[in-house]
Design a protein around this motif. Structure first.
Motif, PDB file in Angstrom:
ATOM      1  N   MET A  10       0.832  -1.193   0.000  1.00 47.03           N
ATOM      2  CA  MET A  10       0.000   0.000   0.000  1.00 47.03           C
ATOM      3  C   MET A  10       0.871   1.248   0.000  1.00 47.03           C
ATOM      4  O   MET A  10       1.816   1.350   0.780  1.00 47.03           O
ATOM      5  N   GLU A  11       0.529   2.189  -0.848  1.00 46.96           N
ATOM      6  CA  GLU A  11       1.250   3.453  -0.894  1.00 46.96           C
ATOM      7  C   GLU A  11       0.858   4.326   0.303  1.00 46.96           C
ATOM      8  O   GLU A  11      -0.304   4.295   0.742  1.00 46.96           O
ATOM      9  N   PRO A  12       1.799   5.103   0.843  1.00 46.55           N
ATOM     10  CA  PRO A  12       1.479   5.963   1.990  1.00 46.55           C
ATOM     11  C   PRO A  12       0.280   6.878   1.740  1.00 46.55           C
ATOM     12  O   PRO A  12      -0.521   7.110   2.651  1.00 46.55           O
ATOM     13  N   ASN A  13       0.143   7.378   0.517  1.00 51.31           N
ATOM     14  CA  ASN A  13      -0.966   8.282   0.211  1.00 51.31           C
ATOM     15  C   ASN A  13      -2.324   7.593   0.256  1.00 51.31           C
ATOM     16  O   ASN A  13      -3.372   8.256   0.243  1.00 51.31           O
ATOM     17  N   ASP A  14      -2.329   6.254   0.286  1.00 53.31           N
ATOM     18  CA  ASP A  14      -3.585   5.503   0.320  1.00 53.31           C
ATOM     19  C   ASP A  14      -3.963   5.068   1.735  1.00 53.31           C
ATOM     20  O   ASP A  14      -4.961   4.362   1.919  1.00 53.31           O
ATOM     21  N   THR A  15      -3.198   5.475   2.734  1.00 59.46           N
ATOM     22  CA  THR A  15      -3.413   4.998   4.104  1.00 59.46           C
ATOM     23  C   THR A  15      -4.815   5.315   4.612  1.00 59.46           C
ATOM     24  O   THR A  15      -5.514   4.447   5.150  1.00 59.46           O
ATOM     25  N   ILE A  16      -5.247   6.543   4.461  1.00 60.02           N
ATOM     26  CA  ILE A  16      -6.547   6.944   4.993  1.00 60.02           C
ATOM     27  C   ILE A  16      -7.678   6.216   4.275  1.00 60.02           C
ATOM     28  O   ILE A  16      -8.623   5.713   4.918  1.00 60.02           O
ATOM     29  N   ARG A  17      -7.594   6.102   2.982  1.00 58.38           N
ATOM     30  CA  ARG A  17      -8.642   5.386   2.238  1.00 58.38           C
ATOM     31  C   ARG A  17      -8.693   3.917   2.630  1.00 58.38           C
ATOM     32  O   ARG A  17      -9.776   3.319   2.682  1.00 58.38           O
ATOM     33  N   GLU A  18      -7.531   3.324   2.922  1.00 55.14           N
ATOM     34  CA  GLU A  18      -7.511   1.930   3.338  1.00 55.14           C
ATOM     35  C   GLU A  18      -8.136   1.768   4.722  1.00 55.14           C
ATOM     36  O   GLU A  18      -8.886   0.800   4.971  1.00 55.14           O
ATOM     37  N   VAL A  19      -7.853   2.684   5.635  1.00 53.49           N
ATOM     38  CA  VAL A  19      -8.470   2.635   6.963  1.00 53.49           C
ATOM     39  C   VAL A  19      -9.992   2.752   6.823  1.00 53.49           C
ATOM     40  O   VAL A  19     -10.758   2.015   7.475  1.00 53.49           O
ATOM     41  N   LYS A  20     -10.452   3.632   5.971  1.00 54.57           N
ATOM     42  CA  LYS A  20     -11.884   3.797   5.754  1.00 54.57           C
ATOM     43  C   LYS A  20     -12.500   2.542   5.135  1.00 54.57           C
ATOM     44  O   LYS A  20     -13.607   2.129   5.504  1.00 54.57           O
ATOM     45  N   ARG A  21     -11.779   1.903   4.238  1.00 58.21           N
ATOM     46  CA  ARG A  21     -12.275   0.690   3.597  1.00 58.21           C
ATOM     47  C   ARG A  21     -12.411  -0.443   4.607  1.00 58.21           C
ATOM     48  O   ARG A  21     -13.405  -1.182   4.600  1.00 58.21           O
ATOM     49  N   LEU A  22     -11.434  -0.571   5.481  1.00 59.79           N
ATOM     50  CA  LEU A  22     -11.419  -1.668   6.434  1.00 59.79           C
ATOM     51  C   LEU A  22     -12.394  -1.462   7.589  1.00 59.79           C
ATOM     52  O   LEU A  22     -12.920  -2.430   8.141  1.00 59.79           O
ATOM     53  N   THR A  23     -12.626  -0.224   7.970  1.00 56.90           N
ATOM     54  CA  THR A  23     -13.457   0.054   9.137  1.00 56.90           C
ATOM     55  C   THR A  23     -14.874   0.493   8.791  1.00 56.90           C
ATOM     56  O   THR A  23     -15.776   0.388   9.632  1.00 56.90           O
ATOM     57  N   GLY A  24     -15.070   1.018   7.598  1.00 59.03           N
ATOM     58  CA  GLY A  24     -16.372   1.563   7.258  1.00 59.03           C
ATOM     59  C   GLY A  24     -16.716   2.811   8.037  1.00 59.03           C
ATOM     60  O   GLY A  24     -17.889   3.158   8.204  1.00 59.03           O
TER      61      GLY A  24
END
Length: 229
Positions: free
Chosen positions: A1-15
């Motif tokens: 995962m690219e650092p710039n995608d961290t927030i979107r990944e957290v949102k994807r995993l947690t909803g």
């Protein structure tokens, strides 16, 4: 995962919506001496560049507030709110307020945030007003916060009551009492700080707080829900 995608990944995993704190430091105020862990860093400052980067990374809200001793004043918060509101419009939710004096001695106790401050924040573009939770700051009572919550609501704004004085690491009885006082104020959003253990509230206290304000049924349901299922 690219650092710039961290927030979107957290949102994807947690909803869940994800936000960040940025600090509008008063330039004329010298921050208090703090250890290296808490010293101000460039990425924490409420600059247009940091806010633009956060929006690009997918944050849902930006909270303008201050950590202990950083020299964040209500005037600086208001000025930064106006700047961000002009720059980003409805691209991001803006929250603003203080949960303690944040290094400004003449903004301590009941002067941490007043009706005048709430009006100024609202006029500058805040969507949500942050207030200290009752019992977390000397002089901050349930009645006082209730009045501020009611006033913010009259302006069409939501409110957050925040535990930001390390009481997120207190015993569970204290947490439950603060939770119920916050609910009595009529607040919309509840906040627990990050000083239970370094960087996070005590997990058992988060659960105790949740059970106090909505019972085990809704607490356990929320805990068991999966955004990926």
């Amino acid at each position: 995962m690219e650092p710039n995608d961290t927030i979107r990944e957290v949102k994807r995993l947690t909803g869940r919506p994800v936000g960040i704190n940025l600090e509008p430091v008063e330039q004329s105020v010298k921050p208090a001496e703090v250890d290296e862990l808490w010293a101000m860093t460039a990425g924490r400052k409420a600059t247009p560049e940091n806010a633009k980067k956060a929006v690009e990374m997918g944050v849902d809200f930006i909270l303008l507030t201050g950590n202990p001793g950083m020299g964040v004043s209500n005037r600086a918060i208001t000025e930064t709110l106006s700047l961000f509101h002009r720059e980003f419009g409805n691209k991001v939710i803006l929250a603003a307020g203080k949960m303690h004096a944040a290094g400004i001695l003449n903004e301590a106790a009941e002067r941490i945030i007043t009706r005048e401050d709430i009006q100024a924040f609202a006029d500058a573009g805040a969507d949500i007003i942050l207030l200290p939770a009752p019992g977390t700051v000397p002089g901050i009572t349930t009645e006082y916060v209730r009045g501020l919550v009611a006033y913010a609501h009259s302006l069409g704004k939501l409110t957050i009551t925040a535990i930001g004085t390390s009481q997120e690491g207190a015993d569970q009885d204290t947490i439950r009492r603060i939770a119920l006082m916050c609910k009595m104020t009529g607040t919309d959003i509840h906040h627990l700080g990050d000083s239970g253990y370094t960087g996070v509230a005590v997990p058992e206290n988060i659960t105790a707080y949740s059970v106090a304000i909505k019972g085990k049924r809704h607490t356990y349901r929320r805990m068991s829900m999966s955004a990926r299922r």
